[in-house]
Design an enzyme around this catalytic site. Structure first.
Site, PDB file in Angstrom:
ATOM      1  N   CYS A   1      -1.398   1.608  -1.888  1.00  0.00           N
ATOM      2  CA  CYS A   1      -0.838   1.457  -3.233  1.00  0.00           C
ATOM      3  C   CYS A   1      -1.441   2.474  -4.213  1.00  0.00           C
ATOM      4  CB  CYS A   1      -0.990   0.008  -3.677  1.00  0.00           C
ATOM      5  SG  CYS A   1       0.263  -0.462  -4.857  1.00  0.00           S
TER       6      CYS A   1
ATOM      7  N   HIS B   1       0.065  -3.627   0.562  1.00  0.00           N
ATOM      8  CA  HIS B   1      -1.331  -4.096   0.621  1.00  0.00           C
ATOM      9  C   HIS B   1      -1.647  -4.924   1.862  1.00  0.00           C
ATOM     10  CE1 HIS B   1      -2.430  -3.141  -3.587  1.00  0.00           C
ATOM     11  NE2 HIS B   1      -1.150  -3.376  -3.839  1.00  0.00           N
TER      12      HIS B   1
ATOM     13  N   GLU C   1      -4.407  -5.475   3.076  1.00  0.00           N
ATOM     14  CA  GLU C   1      -5.679  -6.190   2.858  1.00  0.00           C
ATOM     15  C   GLU C   1      -5.468  -7.563   2.234  1.00  0.00           C
ATOM     16  OE1 GLU C   1      -4.468  -3.730   1.170  1.00  0.00           O
ATOM     17  OE2 GLU C   1      -4.974  -3.853  -0.963  1.00  0.00           O
TER      18      GLU C   1
END
Ligand code: GLN
Length: 194
Positions: free
Chosen positions: A77, A171, A173
């Protein structure tokens, strides 16, 4: 495997947790000296203008450019924005990838969303991945050594790779699915250069 996570701003803790679940030895990078001995680096999501200003303030731009010549860097991002050569406005960039992005490209009303799509280069590939977008960029163009690796079903490009440099608009994560982090660790181990 020694992997760094740029820890100036943004969701670096989530990346750290994902990497540690995979057994990586994680260093939080805040100064040029912290890059020593690392095989790869993740630049997290956050605010690319804020991270860029901090990169300038901590003299990290040139060391990161040098790092990316031989070692793996993955930007998620805001991190992807910082890796791009072109963003259509004036802001500090690492600028290693032959890639143009458009920030906040998904528009206000749908600026955050999730979507399950199959990602052919992950293992196992048949199992769709839940992509999380939070005011993310789209990749509007790649050229030179960069190549597109993933698009949404509507055709918008959301991931690109250039040797060991990797950029995603979303994302990984923020999910429990570790396959993108696994993919990055493989990239960091590989012999190819950025
Ligand atoms: N909108 C942010 C930017 O332009 C990126 C958002 C994110 O990293 N989740 O930098």
């Amino acid at each position: 495997m020694k992997i760094g996570v740029l820890a100036l701003q943004g969701d670096f803790r989530e990346h750290r947790i994902s990497l540690e679940k995979l057994g990586a030895d994680v260093t939080e990078v805040r100064l040029p000296g912290h890059l020593e001995g690392l095989q790869g680096l993740i630049i997290p999501g956050g605010e690319s203008t804020a991270i860029g200003k901090l990169l300038v303030a901590f003299d990290l731009i040139e060391p990161l450019r040098a790092f990316g010549q031989t070692r793996a860097i993955w930007g998620t991002c805001a991190g992807a924005i910082l890796l791009a050569k072109e963003v259509g406005r004036d802001q500090p960039l690492i600028g290693l990838m032959d890639m143009e992005v458009q920030r906040n490209a998904f528009g206000r009303q749908i600026d955050s969303f999730e979507m399950d799509i199959p990602v052919p280069f992950l293992k196992p590939a048949e199992q769709p991945y839940r992509l999380t977008f939070i005011r993310g960029p789209i990749i509007t163009r790649v050229w030179g050594r960069a190549e597109e690796v993933l698009r949404l079903p509507d055709g918008r490009m959301i991931a690109a790779r250039q040797g060991k440099l990797f950029a995603t608009s979303f994302h990984p994560e923020l999910t429990d699915d570790l396959r993108f982090h696994e993919y990055f660790l493989e990239l960091a181990k590989s012999e190819s250069t950025g």
